[in-house]
Design a protein around this motif. Structure first.
Motif: not given
Length: 146
Positions: A70-75, A77-80, A86-87, A109-112
């Motif tokens: 499972q990929p980590a959610y970035t702060d 991306a979470r804040g916004q 993501v493909r 937002h770092g999710l990629d």
């Protein structure tokens, strides 16, 4: 190089015709009579054709995931409150390891980068063609939800 058996069953030595006899014909070629040649040709016609990988018309069986972390959610991306997919274009080698990952459509937002990092450590059963493992590539979506 040595001479071969032609369709007429005649052994033809290969080499430099100007060279001494030892160099012109490095090994004596067995003589094959016409009846022996016909017998060999008939046996070759009866033998099942060997298929190489290039002859195979079977469709590729796609790789199957064994483990995808499972990929980590970035702060950021979470804040916004960023959600979406993501493909990724993933290449899997014949051993089931991920050999490359590229973003096809990202969220920013770092999710990629998080999706790519998790996919690099994923493991798959490799794709197969004609029962043999082969390298393959495919597109996969990594979903991010809060």
């Amino acid at each position: 190089a040595q001479g071969g058996l032609g369709l007429g069953g005649i052994a033809i030595p290969v080499g430099d015709p100007q060279a001494p006899a030892a160099e012109a014909a490095p090994a004596a070629q067995p003589r094959v009579t016409r009846s022996e040649a016909r017998t060999l040709e008939a046996a070759a016609e009866r033998a099942p054709a060997r298929r190489s990988n290039t002859d195979c018309d079977e469709e590729e069986v796609r790789p199957r995931p064994v483990s995808i972390p499972q990929p980590a959610y970035t702060d950021a991306a979470r804040g916004q409150e960023i959600e979406g997919r993501v493909r990724l274009r993933v290449e899997v080698d014949a051993e089931g390891g991920v050999s490359s990952v590229a973003v096809v459509a990202g969220l920013g937002h770092g999710l990629d980068e998080s999706a790519v990092a998790s996919m690099r450590t994923a493991r798959f059963e490799p794709a197969t063609r004609c029962g043999r493992p082969v390298a393959s590539s495919f597109t996969i979506s990594v979903r991010f939800t809060l």
